[in-house]
Design a protein around this motif. Sequence first.
Motif, PDB file in Angstrom:
ATOM      1  N   ALA A 199       0.827  -1.207   0.000  1.00 39.97           N
ATOM      2  CA  ALA A 199       0.000   0.000   0.000  1.00 39.97           C
ATOM      3  C   ALA A 199       0.867   1.265   0.000  1.00 39.97           C
ATOM      4  O   ALA A 199       0.533   2.254  -0.663  1.00 39.97           O
ATOM      5  CB  ALA A 199      -0.933   0.001   1.213  1.00 39.97           C
ATOM      6  N   ALA A 200       1.991   1.233   0.731  1.00 36.09           N
ATOM      7  CA  ALA A 200       2.879   2.397   0.761  1.00 36.09           C
ATOM      8  C   ALA A 200       3.535   2.613  -0.598  1.00 36.09           C
ATOM      9  O   ALA A 200       3.680   3.756  -1.054  1.00 36.09           O
ATOM     10  CB  ALA A 200       3.937   2.214   1.840  1.00 36.09           C
ATOM     11  N   LEU A 201       3.916   1.541  -1.274  1.00 34.50           N
ATOM     12  CA  LEU A 201       4.512   1.667  -2.599  1.00 34.50           C
ATOM     13  C   LEU A 201       3.487   2.171  -3.604  1.00 34.50           C
ATOM     14  O   LEU A 201       3.806   2.974  -4.490  1.00 34.50           O
ATOM     15  CB  LEU A 201       5.067   0.312  -3.043  1.00 34.50           C
ATOM     16  CG  LEU A 201       6.248  -0.204  -2.214  1.00 34.50           C
ATOM     17  CD1 LEU A 201       6.613  -1.619  -2.631  1.00 34.50           C
ATOM     18  CD2 LEU A 201       7.450   0.712  -2.359  1.00 34.50           C
ATOM     19  N   ARG A 202       2.245   1.708  -3.480  1.00 37.76           N
ATOM     20  CA  ARG A 202       1.188   2.191  -4.381  1.00 37.76           C
ATOM     21  C   ARG A 202       0.961   3.683  -4.161  1.00 37.76           C
ATOM     22  O   ARG A 202       0.745   4.444  -5.122  1.00 37.76           O
ATOM     23  CB  ARG A 202      -0.096   1.398  -4.149  1.00 37.76           C
ATOM     24  CG  ARG A 202      -1.262   1.833  -5.003  1.00 37.76           C
ATOM     25  CD  ARG A 202      -2.353   0.776  -4.991  1.00 37.76           C
ATOM     26  NE  ARG A 202      -2.588   0.266  -3.667  1.00 37.76           N
ATOM     27  CZ  ARG A 202      -3.380   0.863  -2.769  1.00 37.76           C
ATOM     28  NH1 ARG A 202      -3.985   1.993  -3.089  1.00 37.76           N
ATOM     29  NH2 ARG A 202      -3.584   0.320  -1.590  1.00 37.76           N
ATOM     30  N   ALA A 203       1.017   4.128  -2.907  1.00 38.73           N
ATOM     31  CA  ALA A 203       0.845   5.549  -2.620  1.00 38.73           C
ATOM     32  C   ALA A 203       1.982   6.368  -3.236  1.00 38.73           C
ATOM     33  O   ALA A 203       1.759   7.469  -3.746  1.00 38.73           O
ATOM     34  CB  ALA A 203       0.777   5.779  -1.108  1.00 38.73           C
ATOM     35  N   LEU A 204       3.202   5.824  -3.235  1.00 39.51           N
ATOM     36  CA  LEU A 204       4.325   6.525  -3.851  1.00 39.51           C
ATOM     37  C   LEU A 204       4.137   6.660  -5.356  1.00 39.51           C
ATOM     38  O   LEU A 204       4.405   7.710  -5.939  1.00 39.51           O
ATOM     39  CB  LEU A 204       5.631   5.784  -3.553  1.00 39.51           C
ATOM     40  CG  LEU A 204       6.264   6.015  -2.175  1.00 39.51           C
ATOM     41  CD1 LEU A 204       7.445   5.079  -1.972  1.00 39.51           C
ATOM     42  CD2 LEU A 204       6.704   7.459  -2.020  1.00 39.51           C
ATOM     43  N   SER A 205       3.670   5.589  -5.989  1.00 34.16           N
ATOM     44  CA  SER A 205       3.452   5.661  -7.437  1.00 34.16           C
ATOM     45  C   SER A 205       2.352   6.664  -7.770  1.00 34.16           C
ATOM     46  O   SER A 205       2.441   7.387  -8.776  1.00 34.16           O
ATOM     47  CB  SER A 205       3.105   4.281  -7.996  1.00 34.16           C
ATOM     48  OG  SER A 205       1.808   3.877  -7.617  1.00 34.16           O
ATOM     49  N   GLN A 206       1.322   6.746  -6.926  1.00 35.03           N
ATOM     50  CA  GLN A 206       0.259   7.717  -7.154  1.00 35.03           C
ATOM     51  C   GLN A 206       0.779   9.144  -6.985  1.00 35.03           C
ATOM     52  O   GLN A 206       0.385  10.052  -7.726  1.00 35.03           O
ATOM     53  CB  GLN A 206      -0.901   7.446  -6.198  1.00 35.03           C
ATOM     54  CG  GLN A 206      -1.673   6.168  -6.530  1.00 35.03           C
ATOM     55  CD  GLN A 206      -2.656   5.785  -5.446  1.00 35.03           C
ATOM     56  OE1 GLN A 206      -2.648   6.357  -4.353  1.00 35.03           O
ATOM     57  NE2 GLN A 206      -3.511   4.822  -5.736  1.00 35.03           N
ATOM     58  N   ARG A 207       1.669   9.350  -6.008  1.00 35.44           N
ATOM     59  CA  ARG A 207       2.249  10.679  -5.818  1.00 35.44           C
ATOM     60  C   ARG A 207       3.094  11.080  -7.021  1.00 35.44           C
ATOM     61  O   ARG A 207       3.084  12.240  -7.445  1.00 35.44           O
ATOM     62  CB  ARG A 207       3.090  10.705  -4.548  1.00 35.44           C
ATOM     63  CG  ARG A 207       2.285  10.679  -3.245  1.00 35.44           C
ATOM     64  CD  ARG A 207       3.204  10.782  -2.055  1.00 35.44           C
ATOM     65  NE  ARG A 207       4.002  12.013  -2.126  1.00 35.44           N
ATOM     66  CZ  ARG A 207       5.170  12.178  -1.529  1.00 35.44           C
ATOM     67  NH1 ARG A 207       5.699  11.174  -0.842  1.00 35.44           N
ATOM     68  NH2 ARG A 207       5.816  13.314  -1.629  1.00 35.44           N
ATOM     69  N   LEU A 208       3.838  10.133  -7.569  1.00 35.75           N
ATOM     70  CA  LEU A 208       4.626  10.429  -8.761  1.00 35.75           C
ATOM     71  C   LEU A 208       3.726  10.837  -9.916  1.00 35.75           C
ATOM     72  O   LEU A 208       3.965  11.830 -10.603  1.00 35.75           O
ATOM     73  CB  LEU A 208       5.458   9.203  -9.153  1.00 35.75           C
ATOM     74  CG  LEU A 208       6.771   8.972  -8.423  1.00 35.75           C
ATOM     75  CD1 LEU A 208       7.375   7.635  -8.841  1.00 35.75           C
ATOM     76  CD2 LEU A 208       7.754  10.090  -8.705  1.00 35.75           C
TER      77      LEU A 208
END
Length: 843
Positions: free
Chosen positions: A392-401
């Motif tokens: 979930a944290a990695l998905r949030a990072l990709s969304q921020r990018l």
Amino acid sequence: MSCKEDRLGHSNSSNSMDNGKYVRYTPEQVEALERLYHECPKPSSLRRQQLIRECPILSNIEPKQIKVWFQNRRCREKQRKEASRLQAVNRKLTAMNKLLMEENDRLQKQVSQLVYENGYFRQHTQNSNIATKDKSCESAVTSGQHQLVPQHLPRDASPAGLLSIAEETLAEFLSKATGTAVEWVQMPGMKPGPDSIGIITISHGCPGVAARACGLVGLEPTRVAEILKDWPSWFRDCRAVDVLNVLSTASGGTIELLYMQLYAPTTLAPARDFWLLRYTSVLEDGSLVVCQRSLKNTQNGPSMPPVQHFIRAEMLPSGYLIRPCEGGGSIIRIVDHMDLEPWSVPEVLRPLYESSTMLAQKTTMAALRQLRQMAQEISQSNASSGWGRRPAALRALSQRLSRGFNEALNGFNDEGWSVMGNDGIDDVTILINSSPGKLMGLNLTFNSGFSAFSSAVLCARASMLLQNVPPAVLLRFLREHRSEWADNSIDAYSAAAVKAGPCSLPGSRVGSFGGQIILPLAHTIEHEEFLEVIKLEGIGHCSEDAMLPRDIFFLQLCRGVDENSVGTCAELIFAPIDVSFADDAPLLPSGFHIIPLDSGKEASSPNRTLDLASSLEIGSAGNRTSNDNSAASGFTRSVMTIAFQFAFESHMQEHVASMARQYVRSIISSVQKMALALSPSHLSSHVGLRTPLGTPEAETLASWIFHSYRNYLGVELLKMNSEGGESILNTLWHHSDAILCCSLKALPVFTFANQAGMDMLETTLVALQDITLEKILDDHGRKTLCSEFPQIMQQGFACLQGGICLSSMGRPVSYERAVAWRVMNEEENAHCICFMFVNWSFV
């Protein structure tokens, strides 16, 4: 592999071998073996011997028996995984079968309706040929025609009026999801099956663009609805959704009034917004429905005034039908139907807004993928992946990018962006953002006590049209060959934005580029999206006293790398990060967005990436390429948008702006060269890689090929340079005979070839992996190989008579003779089979 028998249980008092054939293991021995198995499922002979030395309780067991135990353990693990996989496939097939039966019923209804309408119109035609003055007949015909067109009566903005609109939206949505209101056709390249994402269809002959998806997800209906209603969390083009009003209905449903904004995918088109009514309700059969549509003045409902810089688009009745599935999970039907107002964009971009395939890829399938990804994350909730982060944290990072890149690409005024004057050429647009909200994520105090002195952010953006190159192919090259387009000094300057201390404009003294390493973090189930860290070795920023070389890191998002997916947008977004970056670390995303403009046409293209470097002719930067060679290729056009962000101090604005303009222009020039080199017309002009696969793995494989040939045939394969300055790999690469390696599988595929081998097969290193050995051999060659294969495996090599084979393009190739030998690795295990075709030529 069949399990070899080893009897588990308590040993006798001597713990000795049972009849010299089987062994009984004590619980302590099993525990020790299991502990090693979890650490290393396939230990080497040295590791097994070390285990015996470290565990005295295993000292009476022969190494061969321990090897057998590990073989059996791997076999049991494989059987358990296969059984679990088959159960999952069976559940999916059952759900898919139900969907197909429903689809068959819908098609039968559609056929019946078409037959009825055909009969009606035929009777109408016959009646029109008979002269009559009976007005009652005319009235009956007119009445019949009006029944085919739904009537939208004016309503008011009261709760009763909104409920009337909601109920009509529900009926129209269901007629699209399960009925015959829209003629659905299978999306090109999407075939339903147990391994597919679902049943994907697009509209044919209806107003606007529409797409539908049917699939199975491992989430409960309420959770599915909760995820899908949160558009910004999965729809990357969604900028914001504001819920302006919520009404409850007597039946337990909910009516919401929404205002939604979508990012523009390119600088050549304005952004879109929607004024929507969303209706959530439960059907009599227990299915959960979320449907929505645009509110228009003709409905006399509440209105939303136009918003500056946005084009008001229309969403026709769309939504989600979610049914609980036996055994858990949900069967979902997704319908997206929009009119994106293509009149508002330049004519060259209109296919982008008139493509149902594009809508399916960007919206409909994205929703289904998000659900599947969320289900996988929940099932692996305790697992951590890249750099110790949960999915979930990695998905949030990709969304921020993705969001940060879209914000920079669009440059909305309400986010603090303003356009800076150009330098007389308007090919690159410069935007400045000095708002506190933008800087809040950058002016951070680090653990050292120092803070970054950036006082503003600059974005340089541009768009360009590309022809004759698939977006996925170009994207892969941009991802894998950063040194071909990136500037080390700019990378070092960008990295300084997340480092403690001031950011000075890059000068001439910058550390050398030592290489690029891709460190994977996460990927989606279908490998449609990758999140990774790019490590650039040896790039340093210089002080006044000395050069300080260091590695710098970029967090990178890569989407749309599968060129077999029709209508897929390709996206490469990256941002400099500190090596110990936190989940909320400041990000300044930059990158590329490539959109196919004629996505409805399927483009079949060879996978060309790694052999591009030889065609770029770096050094002749003044030769700008033209796009005149697309006629014979069959590839469609695409539009690429580039956006790069830089943090800077306010007094450096002019210098940074000048640097950014020149940098983006140099990237445009590089991309034009890449597009030309990747075009099919240049496929036959390759002269080979300048640095063929310069990786340790490739060097190791070349060494194995060399030593195995010498061991089996007693002669040297390669005549090495007497001075020893040339590597084995480089010599192998330039060998005049075609050398190809294929895997040891039931259906062998090629894994490596030298330059002559690629020329003979008319392929590239990446596309090579899609070619099977059987595909290039004719009947005689296949029979010869079958007869000689036992000798290759037993003796280690075989010499084959000359014959004919086929290139990947179907062209016949003759060869004088061929040699096949078994390539052994360092542990003396067979790694692959190598073939050398001597004196080959096209017939």
